[in-house]
Scaffold this motif. Structure first.
Motif, PDB file in Angstrom:
ATOM      1  N   GLU A  95      -4.779  -2.661   9.718  1.00 18.05           N
ATOM      2  CA  GLU A  95      -3.594  -2.516  10.565  1.00 18.05           C
ATOM      3  C   GLU A  95      -2.324  -2.756   9.768  1.00 18.05           C
ATOM      4  O   GLU A  95      -1.347  -2.013   9.879  1.00 18.05           O
ATOM      5  N   THR A  96      -2.331  -3.795   8.951  1.00 17.16           N
ATOM      6  CA  THR A  96      -1.170  -4.109   8.129  1.00 17.16           C
ATOM      7  C   THR A  96      -0.897  -2.996   7.128  1.00 17.16           C
ATOM      8  O   THR A  96       0.261  -2.627   6.895  1.00 17.16           O
ATOM      9  N   GLY A  97      -1.948  -2.446   6.540  1.00 15.57           N
ATOM     10  CA  GLY A  97      -1.789  -1.364   5.577  1.00 15.57           C
ATOM     11  C   GLY A  97      -1.072  -0.162   6.166  1.00 15.57           C
ATOM     12  O   GLY A  97      -0.293   0.515   5.483  1.00 15.57           O
ATOM     13  N   ALA A  98      -1.339   0.122   7.442  1.00 11.29           N
ATOM     14  CA  ALA A  98      -0.667   1.238   8.112  1.00 11.29           C
ATOM     15  C   ALA A  98       0.840   1.004   8.189  1.00 11.29           C
ATOM     16  O   ALA A  98       1.647   1.909   7.940  1.00 11.29           O
ATOM     17  N   ILE A  99       1.216  -0.226   8.532  1.00  8.80           N
ATOM     18  CA  ILE A  99       2.644  -0.559   8.608  1.00  8.80           C
ATOM     19  C   ILE A  99       3.276  -0.515   7.217  1.00  8.80           C
ATOM     20  O   ILE A  99       4.378   0.008   7.032  1.00  8.80           O
ATOM     21  N   LEU A 100       2.550  -1.050   6.233  1.00  8.60           N
ATOM     22  CA  LEU A 100       3.083  -1.096   4.874  1.00  8.60           C
ATOM     23  C   LEU A 100       3.348   0.302   4.325  1.00  8.60           C
ATOM     24  O   LEU A 100       4.384   0.548   3.690  1.00  8.60           O
ATOM     25  N   LEU A 101       2.425   1.210   4.548  1.00  8.04           N
ATOM     26  CA  LEU A 101       2.571   2.558   4.016  1.00  8.04           C
ATOM     27  C   LEU A 101       3.781   3.270   4.609  1.00  8.04           C
ATOM     28  O   LEU A 101       4.612   3.824   3.877  1.00  8.04           O
ATOM     29  N   THR A 102       3.903   3.254   5.935  1.00  7.12           N
ATOM     30  CA  THR A 102       5.007   3.967   6.583  1.00  7.12           C
ATOM     31  C   THR A 102       6.355   3.330   6.253  1.00  7.12           C
ATOM     32  O   THR A 102       7.333   4.032   5.967  1.00  7.12           O
ATOM     33  N   THR A 103       6.426   2.005   6.282  1.00  7.20           N
ATOM     34  CA  THR A 103       7.681   1.332   5.944  1.00  7.20           C
ATOM     35  C   THR A 103       8.060   1.597   4.494  1.00  7.20           C
ATOM     36  O   THR A 103       9.228   1.844   4.175  1.00  7.20           O
ATOM     37  N   GLY A 104       7.072   1.547   3.603  1.00  8.85           N
ATOM     38  CA  GLY A 104       7.340   1.770   2.189  1.00  8.85           C
ATOM     39  C   GLY A 104       7.882   3.157   1.908  1.00  8.85           C
ATOM     40  O   GLY A 104       8.846   3.319   1.143  1.00  8.85           O
ATOM     41  N   LEU A 105       7.304   4.176   2.527  1.00 13.28           N
ATOM     42  CA  LEU A 105       7.772   5.541   2.312  1.00 13.28           C
ATOM     43  C   LEU A 105       9.166   5.754   2.890  1.00 13.28           C
ATOM     44  O   LEU A 105       9.988   6.479   2.313  1.00 13.28           O
ATOM     45  N   MET A 106       9.442   5.115   4.027  1.00 14.72           N
ATOM     46  CA  MET A 106      10.779   5.217   4.615  1.00 14.72           C
ATOM     47  C   MET A 106      11.826   4.609   3.673  1.00 14.72           C
ATOM     48  O   MET A 106      12.893   5.182   3.435  1.00 14.72           O
ATOM     49  N   TYR A 107      11.510   3.443   3.126  1.00 18.97           N
ATOM     50  CA  TYR A 107      12.451   2.778   2.225  1.00 18.97           C
ATOM     51  C   TYR A 107      12.556   3.494   0.881  1.00 18.97           C
ATOM     52  O   TYR A 107      13.597   3.414   0.215  1.00 18.97           O
ATOM     53  N   ALA A 108      11.514   4.180   0.461  1.00 16.65           N
ATOM     54  CA  ALA A 108      11.589   4.957  -0.770  1.00 16.65           C
ATOM     55  C   ALA A 108      12.695   6.000  -0.663  1.00 16.65           C
ATOM     56  O   ALA A 108      13.505   6.182  -1.592  1.00 16.65           O
ATOM     57  N   GLY A 109      12.752   6.659   0.488  1.00 14.89           N
ATOM     58  CA  GLY A 109      13.820   7.622   0.718  1.00 14.89           C
ATOM     59  C   GLY A 109      15.187   6.966   0.746  1.00 14.89           C
ATOM     60  O   GLY A 109      16.172   7.495   0.212  1.00 14.89           O
ATOM     61  N   PHE A 110      15.255   5.780   1.346  1.00 17.18           N
ATOM     62  CA  PHE A 110      16.530   5.067   1.441  1.00 17.18           C
ATOM     63  C   PHE A 110      17.047   4.683   0.054  1.00 17.18           C
ATOM     64  O   PHE A 110      18.230   4.878  -0.263  1.00 17.18           O
TER      65      PHE A 110
END
Length: 510
Positions: A285-300
């Motif tokens: 469950e945590t991995g799912a949050i980490l992946l999506t948040t990480g990709l969003m911040y990569a763009g930022f």
């Protein structure tokens, strides 16, 4: 104290916490924290401002990149490498301090972080070589980035799930002010003073703030002070702790040695280790949050890195004018924090009512059979998609001398959507990892910063190969491609969490 077996410690804590719940209502039978509302707001805001030094030290650097490259006689690509290495350490360092703070206390962790940070700033103010700049920036990142995990640790210590949205504005102060104010400060310093003064400013500012924290920030770690009613040991005591407990003694609100021993049975000083954070990061469950948040911040981070180049080359702005263009990001974040917090709490109450679960303020509730994932993600998912749309839009206006209103508006919306998504997902991480909020935040920070570092390093080659528009469109599409996992979490997240809790109770989860 001796280090206890993690499984035994966790099982004991779960059993103890379960005994404090009213089994009929799923609500804690006593207040979660003895700190008043004003005290909690002040503590959370202080922790958030301490976390401000991490994005401050990163973003204050952006307007002066060209100046530093010229002064040291190196290429802009080499100076950009110091941004990348800063982000790498920004993801790794909190892993060490987070688990330490969850067992040894928040105040000792703050002392370690700020001592490293102050030493790094002193060295950066004195150095005049690229090699020293690269190494000391890594050390600076290691010291400042741990404060991000500690800020959410303070939230987890005192704030229940039902009221967490109300504190989003206070918990967001650092992340909102960092990307917007720090480039302005950096621009002013680099425009009128020698670039070394960027680091002298950070040394003076952080030194004063650290002194205030050591004097007044109370210990909140629940393994040290429980709900705040247990007096901390002398190594953790602040002036505010002394005053508060003297007032409690005068009111006859004292605690027995047995209560102190029970609270501190899992309290231990141990060498900082990444193991607690890595355990959190490997959860499904945590991995799912980490992946999506990480990709969003990569763009930022790619947007932040590319914006400086655009405003210099296309609009021919000086350092101050370029720095002012980051203010809309902060403004969007400020508005978002106050609005999003209310929406988050409203949605929590709506879902609790549907589930027949009474919402009692200041009381912790048993979320074992409550779909907290759906309550949070219904707010986060729309904001996540809005972030992607804005990223694409920024890509197609960057590199073109369009009316300045366009990037200003888009940066404002970007600040709004990014802050809203980030804070709701941070709140969810604290919800699903009670008692390990700092480690959970460190895991989140790890993925976010490492992907951000990769995006910052890749954006310039991508821009040269395909142009700003397609470069940012590619990053946005990668981000959107990961979003279905969030939809799955709204349905299956509760089952994943229940499965993990069963493993924790049986000692099978390692």
């Amino acid at each position: 104290m001796s280090k206890e077996d993690p499984a035994t410690t966790q099982n004991g804590r779960l059993a103890h916490e379960r005994s404090e719940f009213d089994q009929g209502t799923g609500t804690d039978t006593r207040d979660f924290s003895v700190f008043t509302v004003s005290q909690k707001r002040a503590i959370v805001a202080t922790g958030s401002l301490a976390a401000f030094f991490s994005p401050l030290s990163s973003s204050i650097y952006f307007p002066a990149l060209d100046t530093i490259a010229h002064a040291l006689g190196v290429s802009i690509s080499k100076v950009n490498l110091t941004v990348t290495t800063y982000l790498i350490l920004q993801g790794i360092a909190p892993m060490l301090i987070a688990g330490f703070s969850d067992t040894a206390g928040r105040r000792p962790a703050y002392m370690i972080c700020f001592t490293i940070y102050l030493a790094a700033n002193l060295g950066l103010g004195l150095q005049n070589s690229y090699a020293a700049l690269l190494v000391l920036r890594c050390l600076q990142s290691a010291g400042s980035s741990g404060t991000v995990a500690l800020a959410n640790g303070l939230v987890g210590d005192m704030i229940t799930s039902s009221e967490r949205g109300s504190y989003i504005a206070f918990a967001s102060l650092g992340s909102m002010l960092g990307p917007s104010l720090s480039p302005v400060i950096g621009g002013l310093i680099s425009q009128f003073l020698d670039w070394h003064w960027i680091f002298w400013f950070l040394l003076i500012f952080s030194g004063i703030f650290f002194l205030l924290i050591m004097l007044f920030l109370p210990e909140t770690c629940r393994k040290v002070v429980g709900d705040g009613s247990i007096p901390p040991p002398s190594t953790h005591t602040s002036i505010s702790d002394i005053i508060r407990h003297r007032k409690r003694e005068k009111k006859g609100e004292t605690v027995s040695p047995e209560e102190i021993a029970e609270t501190r049975k899992n309290f231990a000083f141990c060498f900082p280790s990444p193991i607690p954070t890595l355990k959190v990061a490997t959860d499904l469950e945590t991995g799912a949050i980490l992946l999506t948040t990480g990709l969003m911040y990569a763009g930022f981070y790619a947007v932040m890195t590319g914006a400086t180049t655009t405003f210099h080359e296309v609009y021919h702005f000086n350092n101050i004018q370029t720095a002012l263009m980051y203010l809309p990001l902060g403004a969007g974040g400020v508005v978002s924090a106050f609005v999003t917090g209310r929406i988050v709490d409203w949605n929590y109450r709506r879902h609790a009512k549907r589930a027949g679960m009474p919402v009692v303020k200041k009381r912790r509730q048993d979320l074992s059979n409550f779909n907290i994932e759906k309550a949070r993600l219904e707010i986060a998912i729309p904001m996540y998609y809005l972030s992607a749309v804005v990223m694409v839009s920024l890509g197609w206006v960057m590199g073109r001398k369009v009316n300045l209103a366009a990037p200003i508006i888009l940066l404002f919306i970007s600040g709004w959507s990014l802050n809203a998504t980030s804070q709701v997902l941070n709140a969810l991480m604290v919800d699903i990892w009670p008692g390990q909020s700092a480690a959970a935040t460190a895991a989140n920070n790890l993925m976010r910063c490492e992907l951000g570092a990769a995006a910052s390093a890749a954006i310039n080659p991508m821009r040269l190969a395909m142009g700003w528009g397609w470069a940012y469109t590619t990053l946005a599409l990668i981000s959107v491609a990961s979003s279905p996992i969030l939809w799955l979490m709204t349905r299956y997240g509760i089952k994943w969490r229940q499965r993990r809790m069963q493993k924790l109770k049986s000692g099978q989860w390692h």
